[in-house]
Design a protein around this motif. Structure first.
Motif, PDB file in Angstrom:
ATOM      1  N   THR A  57     -39.331  38.862  21.099  1.00 23.45           N
ATOM      2  CA  THR A  57     -38.136  39.480  20.834  1.00 23.45           C
ATOM      3  C   THR A  57     -37.662  39.060  19.524  1.00 23.45           C
ATOM      4  O   THR A  57     -38.413  38.240  18.823  1.00 23.45           O
ATOM      5  CB  THR A  57     -37.183  38.555  21.836  1.00 23.45           C
ATOM      6  N   ASP A  58     -36.544  39.893  18.845  1.00 21.54           N
ATOM      7  CA  ASP A  58     -36.361  39.983  17.490  1.00 21.54           C
ATOM      8  C   ASP A  58     -34.990  40.156  17.478  1.00 21.54           C
ATOM      9  O   ASP A  58     -34.319  40.818  18.226  1.00 21.54           O
ATOM     10  CB  ASP A  58     -37.190  41.025  16.739  1.00 21.54           C
ATOM     11  N   HIS A  59     -34.457  39.823  16.237  1.00 14.22           N
ATOM     12  CA  HIS A  59     -32.989  39.762  15.956  1.00 14.22           C
ATOM     13  C   HIS A  59     -33.027  40.958  14.738  1.00 14.22           C
ATOM     14  O   HIS A  59     -33.911  41.046  13.815  1.00 14.22           O
ATOM     15  CB  HIS A  59     -32.336  38.525  15.463  1.00 14.22           C
ATOM     16  N   HIS A  60     -31.950  41.412  14.654  1.00 19.03           N
ATOM     17  CA  HIS A  60     -31.836  42.721  13.624  1.00 19.03           C
ATOM     18  C   HIS A  60     -31.269  41.901  12.372  1.00 19.03           C
ATOM     19  O   HIS A  60     -30.382  41.150  12.421  1.00 19.03           O
ATOM     20  CB  HIS A  60     -30.949  43.905  13.971  1.00 19.03           C
ATOM     21  N   GLN A 110     -29.280  49.581  20.659  1.00 20.26           N
ATOM     22  CA  GLN A 110     -29.544  48.275  20.535  1.00 20.26           C
ATOM     23  C   GLN A 110     -28.154  48.066  19.422  1.00 20.26           C
ATOM     24  O   GLN A 110     -27.200  46.897  19.708  1.00 20.26           O
ATOM     25  CB  GLN A 110     -30.554  47.956  19.590  1.00 20.26           C
ATOM     26  N   THR A 111     -27.875  48.738  18.523  1.00 21.56           N
ATOM     27  CA  THR A 111     -26.852  48.523  17.328  1.00 21.56           C
ATOM     28  C   THR A 111     -25.519  48.976  18.005  1.00 21.56           C
ATOM     29  O   THR A 111     -24.406  48.271  17.955  1.00 21.56           O
ATOM     30  CB  THR A 111     -27.025  49.337  16.208  1.00 21.56           C
ATOM     31  N   ALA A 140     -24.294  46.231  20.253  1.00 24.61           N
ATOM     32  CA  ALA A 140     -23.571  45.174  19.426  1.00 24.61           C
ATOM     33  C   ALA A 140     -22.325  45.310  18.865  1.00 24.61           C
ATOM     34  O   ALA A 140     -21.399  44.460  19.196  1.00 24.61           O
ATOM     35  CB  ALA A 140     -24.484  44.689  18.439  1.00 24.61           C
ATOM     36  N   PRO A 186     -34.978  45.660  12.758  1.00 33.51           N
ATOM     37  CA  PRO A 186     -35.478  44.420  13.122  1.00 33.51           C
ATOM     38  C   PRO A 186     -35.990  43.470  12.079  1.00 33.51           C
ATOM     39  O   PRO A 186     -36.580  43.813  11.236  1.00 33.51           O
ATOM     40  CB  PRO A 186     -36.608  44.687  14.307  1.00 33.51           C
ATOM     41  N   GLU A 187     -35.843  42.267  12.197  1.00 37.04           N
ATOM     42  CA  GLU A 187     -36.086  41.486  11.115  1.00 37.04           C
ATOM     43  C   GLU A 187     -37.576  41.221  10.851  1.00 37.04           C
ATOM     44  O   GLU A 187     -38.066  41.140   9.801  1.00 37.04           O
ATOM     45  CB  GLU A 187     -35.723  39.829  11.587  1.00 37.04           C
ATOM     46  N   ARG A 220     -24.777  37.515  12.121  1.00 33.22           N
ATOM     47  CA  ARG A 220     -24.103  36.813  13.267  1.00 33.22           C
ATOM     48  C   ARG A 220     -23.779  37.990  14.277  1.00 33.22           C
ATOM     49  O   ARG A 220     -23.124  38.801  14.095  1.00 33.22           O
ATOM     50  CB  ARG A 220     -23.064  35.863  12.859  1.00 33.22           C
ATOM     51  N   SER A 226     -30.246  42.643  19.404  1.00 35.20           N
ATOM     52  CA  SER A 226     -31.520  42.057  19.264  1.00 35.20           C
ATOM     53  C   SER A 226     -32.360  42.894  20.085  1.00 35.20           C
ATOM     54  O   SER A 226     -31.748  43.579  20.728  1.00 35.20           O
ATOM     55  CB  SER A 226     -31.476  40.604  19.861  1.00 35.20           C
ATOM     56  N   ARG A 227     -33.519  42.787  20.016  1.00 36.43           N
ATOM     57  CA  ARG A 227     -34.359  43.875  20.762  1.00 36.43           C
ATOM     58  C   ARG A 227     -35.611  43.078  21.364  1.00 36.43           C
ATOM     59  O   ARG A 227     -36.075  41.798  20.923  1.00 36.43           O
ATOM     60  CB  ARG A 227     -34.795  44.911  20.057  1.00 36.43           C
TER      61      ARG A 227
END
Length: 290
Positions: A164-167, A205-206, A209, A243-244, A259, A263-264
């Protein structure tokens, strides 16, 4: 009806052209056309609309195509299972990959797999997650790497979550926000965005959010390639969210933590009918038990 006729029908359906289908199947066009016509005669109906400009499936052809693919897959699977029973992995491995896969170094894994199993024919296709799932379901892909909103489930296939990952926000180095260490979505809402096409999992995903934050934004650039997105960002035309874990692969852009951002989860998926011997060996290389 025989397997060769089924291969010809699938090739014509996918390429929408008899000449290119014959080239793919390594036969002359007249031979391919004759075999398709014989099959249509046996079935008592046309599978294709033929005009001087294009070829398309009839309603009967649309109904026939999935079953034809399943028959070809079953035949390929039978050969592979026999080979596996004698201790040799053979057949094909067709892999689908989203453009922003980050949990696995796909070229490295495929290279190692090829060294261990040189008799397996490897193919790769990039695409959006939803399109890749459809191809796994109908047998055109053996395995696919997906990126979906965190918590989303994948219907119709078996799967395993890899990471899993954050943007992060992706901006030009001279952008007014480039010096910031962290941003809120509200600080990005007035920016012009590049993003993946509407309706794709990458875009969802975006969109989710921003909707959760009750914020609107302008997406002026819809792209399917993250590197093109980065080029648009570098030019100062827009910003993006990626994704980070993938963002460090992009040159000439600045990344900023976000913040409340998207996330994906990255998944690897395979058919509910069970993986072929080659696909099972590939999944085992990833540490995934099918």
């Amino acid at each position: 009806m025989d397997l060769q006729q089924l291969r010809y029908v699938v090739a014509v359906a996918e390429l929408e052209n008899f000449t290119r289908a014959a080239e793919r199947c390594f036969v002359v066009q007249s031979a391919l056309s004759h075999q398709v016509a014989r099959l249509e005669q046996e079935l008592g109906t046309r599978l294709f609309h033929r005009t001087s400009r294009r070829v398309s499936l009839t309603a009967a052809g649309e109904a026939f195509l999935p079953a034809a693919r399943q028959c070809l897959e079953a035949a390929e699977r039978a050969r592979a299972e026999v080979a596996a029973a004698t201790g040799e992995i053979r057949g094909r491995l067709s892999v689908g990959v989203i453009p922003t896969v980050a949990a696995v170094d796909v070229p490295e894994v495929l290279s190692g797999f090829h060294q261990d199993h040189p008799q397996v024919r490897i193919g790769l296709l990039t695409g959006a997650s939803d399109a890749l799932v459809r191809r796994v379901t109908d047998g055109r892909l053996d395995v696919a790497f997906l990126g979906l909103p965190a918590g989303a489930t994948v219907e119709g296939v078996e799967g395993h979550v890899l990471a899993t990952d954050h943007h992060v926000a992706v901006v030009a180095p001279d952008h007014r926000l480039a010096h910031r260490k962290r941003l809120g979505l509200d600080q990005l809402a007035d920016e012009v965005f590049a993003d993946f096409p509407t309706g794709t999992p990458g875009r969802a995903q975006t969109d989710r959010a921003f909707a959760a934050a009750q914020l609107d934004r302008e997406v002026a650039f819809e792209v399917t390639d993250a590197h093109l997105m980065a080029a648009l960002v570098r030019s100062g035309l827009c910003v993006g969210l990626l994704p980070e874990a993938f963002a460090p692969r992009l040159d000439g852009v600045t990344t900023i933590a976000v913040r409340g951002g998207p996330s994906r989860a990255e998944h690897v998926v395979w058919s509910r009918r069970g993986p072929s011997p080659a696909a099972a060996a590939f999944l085992a290389r990833l540490g995934v038990a099918a």
